[in-house]
Design an enzyme around this catalytic site. Structure first.
Site, PDB file in Angstrom:
ATOM      1  N   CYS A  26       2.849  -4.968   6.914  1.00 58.36           N
ATOM      2  CA  CYS A  26       2.551  -4.638   5.530  1.00 58.36           C
ATOM      3  C   CYS A  26       3.757  -4.013   4.833  1.00 58.36           C
ATOM      4  O   CYS A  26       4.679  -3.528   5.471  1.00 58.36           O
ATOM      5  CB  CYS A  26       1.356  -3.710   5.451  1.00 58.36           C
ATOM      6  SG  CYS A  26      -0.193  -4.517   5.890  1.00 58.36           S
ATOM      7  N   HIS A  66       0.816  -1.203   0.000  1.00 59.81           N
ATOM      8  CA  HIS A  66       0.000   0.000   0.000  1.00 59.81           C
ATOM      9  C   HIS A  66       0.853   1.257   0.000  1.00 59.81           C
ATOM     10  O   HIS A  66       2.075   1.214   0.181  1.00 59.81           O
ATOM     11  CB  HIS A  66      -0.949  -0.002   1.210  1.00 59.81           C
ATOM     12  CG  HIS A  66      -0.276   0.076   2.544  1.00 59.81           C
ATOM     13  ND1 HIS A  66       0.128   1.268   3.119  1.00 59.81           N
ATOM     14  CD2 HIS A  66       0.051  -0.888   3.446  1.00 59.81           C
ATOM     15  CE1 HIS A  66       0.664   1.035   4.301  1.00 59.81           C
ATOM     16  NE2 HIS A  66       0.639  -0.268   4.530  1.00 59.81           N
TER      17      HIS A  66
END
Length: 207
Positions: A183, A167
């Site tokens: 992440c 992301h």
């Protein structure tokens, strides 16, 4: 699990709007960097400054000697690079931020879902580790102040969401560091570029 760094998000929000002060703070402070679609500018939104000032992590085409076929995404967590493998022994390389030790996703997955300006919501595990995140339990809508940035690619295994993401970020200076809860984050400009290349079903290898 959702990636998040250890600095408190300094944006003042109420149920109806983001205050003017919050907008200023949001442009200066480190935001929560989470992992969980929402409203925001078009994906081609121009970001205010070059987020790739450090030449080590600037997006570039490089030689690729790995065995993965073109179209594969390879994340080297140790070197803080993500490769989108191209034909003819080349790859597009991006600098990334990765999870803190013991929190990074490792292994193979596929992109099961894509979202522009995604919303963010802390998981129950995140709230247990960091109770201050409880105030965001109802979620944060997508947009430039959202911790997931301009876009997210959701990693799936066996048809199930792993809760790990590739992301964007509103803290571009974190690229090259191990700061999240797992992440993989890219600058907004770079996640927009990767989003345009990677399709649902793309294979992702994280080493």
């Amino acid at each position: 699990m959702n990636g998040i760094d250890g600095v408190t998000w300094q944006v003042e929000m109420d149920k109806q709007h983001i205050t003017r002060r919050g907008l200023v703070l949001g442009s200066l402070a480190l935001m929560l960097s989470g992992c969980t679609s929402g409203d925001g500018p078009p994906l081609g939104y121009r970001f205010a400054r070059d987020p790739d000032a450090d030449p080590r992590y600037r997006r570039q085409e490089v030689a690729y000697t790995g065995s993965e076929p073109p179209g594969t995404i390879v994340v080297d967590t140790a070197s803080r690079y993500l490769y989108f493998v191209e034909a003819d022994g080349l790859a597009t390389r991006y600098g990334v931020a990765v999870g803190e030790e013991g929190l990074s996703f490792k292994g193979e997955a596929t992109i099961g879902y894509k979202a522009e300006w995604p919303s963010w919501k802390p998981t129950n595990d995140m709230i247990q580790r960091k109770p201050r995140l409880a105030k965001y339990a109802d979620g944060v809508p997508g947009g430039p102040l959202n911790p997931l940035g301009a876009a997210a690619l959701y990693l799936y295994q066996g048809g199930q969401d792993t809760l790990f993401r590739l992301h964007g970020t509103n803290a571009p200076w974190s690229i090259g560091r191990a700061v999240s809860n797992g992440c993989i984050r890219l600058t907004n400009a770079n996640i927009v570029d990767l989003y345009s290349r990677a399709r649902v079903g793309t294979r992702v290898v994280v080493i």
